[in-house]
Design an enzyme around this catalytic site. Structure first.
Site: not given
Ligand code: PMP
Length: 425
Positions: A142, A219, A222, A245, A383
């Site tokens: 991401h 990270d 997910q 999430k 993203c």
């Molecule tokens: N890492 C991953 C794999 C994500 O899916 C996301 C959110 N789509 C993020 C980081 C960032 O999370 P946040 O926008 O809640 O900070």
């Protein structure tokens, strides 16, 4: 904590024994799932972006503001103690949830993005990196696990080394091993991809990095909603995720770090609540976790996240994983019946996230048309622009399932997609 006499408090259940997993009963706990969108029942399939909230989470946030609001760690008066206790109890719940060794290893942040920015910034300021050093990331990160490194790398001339991925969306582990050099200082890798659904072999990734004495940040944004996480078993050095999430509120997330690293790193921000002494000449900092939590935190968010963890803890997590895997299998099979549809991300190990494209139809059109039937999916690059580039697509449509989704909802998605195809013919 005792309720004050006369105060009407909605009960926030703390469940200790597992409930039977019944998706239709679970759906009743989520007020928003009763909503109609365009006169149709909402079919919410964008759980990888954010999940809906059970009423327990909403109630606990309401209760906090209705009855317990006060700043924490500061006052000796009743409400401040109540609020402090609730917030610190939430930290303990997170600690238990991911099996950290100690609650002080749990730092509350805004979300996964802030957690990674914190680590990147503090590591750079700690002198962890020298010019020419390398950070290993993967092709399926991401942006939140790319840009914070680049912002700092640019200044210090650090290089990102990228683990490539196969056509099915799996990390090429032989290439990963080859990326290590004497300049490798950190591996920062996504556990489960938000655009491909791939579940990476994180334990193996961590073991390999540790063989080279390189710490690993995972990270887990997910991963936490879909499977039980044990940071001690993984032996990761840092683990980050966002509360929203995980059926919790927005604006709260978690940075887990091993004590030895958190102790070593300087604070990310300065201000109240993170200091021991302040003079105009010098400031000394508090211990972890306070050292990293400058200023008034998201108290209600922390409490809400704790309640979301209670909610999930009322089920056997394996039941959640099994339910979602069944949805993934069913949806994959049904989607593949659609002519011209291609799934992007066909790894053997996947979470309940499916990206797809349909010949000749832009994903935005798919998303917009099925929205008229109350079906919410995500369209775009999610993203993860490097993933789109790798698969040579500008965008995908993505359906992602949570614990409250049903087969009937997948059938509605399929009907919606068939309708889109008809319209374009
Ligand atoms: N890492 C991953 C794999 C994500 O899916 C996301 C959110 N789509 C993020 C980081 C960032 O999370 P946040 O926008 O809640 O900070």
């Amino acid at each position: 904590m005792e309720d004050e006499p006369g105060i009407l408090r909605k009960s926030v259940k703390e469940n200790r024994s597992y409930k039977r997993f019944d998706v239709y009963e679970i759906r009743k706990e989520f007020p928003i799932l009763q909503r109609l969108i365009n006169d149709k029942p909402l079919v919410y399939l964008d759980n990888a972006a954010t999940t809906q909230k059970p009423h327990q989470v909403i109630d606990s946030i309401n209760n906090y503001y209705y009855y317990d609001n006060a700043n924490i760690h500061r006052g000796l008066y009743f409400l401040s103690e109540v609020a402090t206790e609730a917030y610190e109890k939430a930290r303990l719940k997170v600690k238990e949830f991911i099996n950290a060794l100690s609650a002080s290893e749990i730092i509350f942040v805004k979300g996964a993005t802030e957690a990674i920015n914190l680590i990147a910034s503090s590591m750079f300021r700690a002198g962890f990196f020298e010019e020419g050093d390398e950070v290993i990331v993967s092709n399926m990160e991401h942006h939140a696990n790319i840009v914070p490194w680049q912002i700092n790398c640019e200044k210090r001339k650090i290089k990102l080394k990228v683990v490539p991925i196969t056509d099915s969306g799996e990390l090429i582990m032989e290439e990963y091993v080859k990326l290590f050099s004497s300049k490798t200082k950190l591996v920062s890798i996504v556990h489960t991809s938000n655009s491909l659904g791939t579940i990476n072999p994180v334990k193996e990734i961590i073991n390999i990095a540790h063989d080279y004495n390189v710490p690993v940040l995972i990270d887990g944004s997910q991963a936490v909603p879909h499977s039980k996480i044990d940071v001690q078993d993984l032996n990761c050095d840092f683990f980050v995720f966002s509360g929203h999430k995980l059926y919790g509120p927005t604006g709260i997330g978690v940075l887990y770090g091993k004590t030895k690293y958190l102790d070593m790193l300087p604070p990310y921000q300065g201000g109240g609540d993170m200091i021991r002494t302040v003079t105009f000449d010098e400031t000394t900092f508090d211990d972890i976790p306070n050292k990293f939590e400058a200023g008034t935190p998201n108290i209600a968010g922390g409490i809400g996240l704790g309640t979301a963890i209670d909610f999930l803890g009322s089920f056997d997590f394996d039941d959640i994983t099994t339910h979602e895997q069944n949805l993934l299998n069913y949806a994959t099979q049904r989607l593949l019946e659609i002519p011209g549809l291609k799934i992007i991300g066909t790894a053997k190990e996947k979470a309940s996230v499916i990206s797809f494209v349909i010949d000749g139809i832009h994903p935005y059109d798919i998303g917009t048309i099925i929205d008229t039937d109350g079906i919410a999916i995500r369209t775009g690059h999610h993203c993860t622009q490097p993933v789109m580039k790798r698969f040579n697509v500008p965008a995908t449509a993505r359906a992602s399932f949570g614990l409250y989704n049903t087969r009937e909802e997948i059938d509605k998605l399929i009907n919606g997609l068939n309708k889109v195809i008809k319209m374009f013919k």
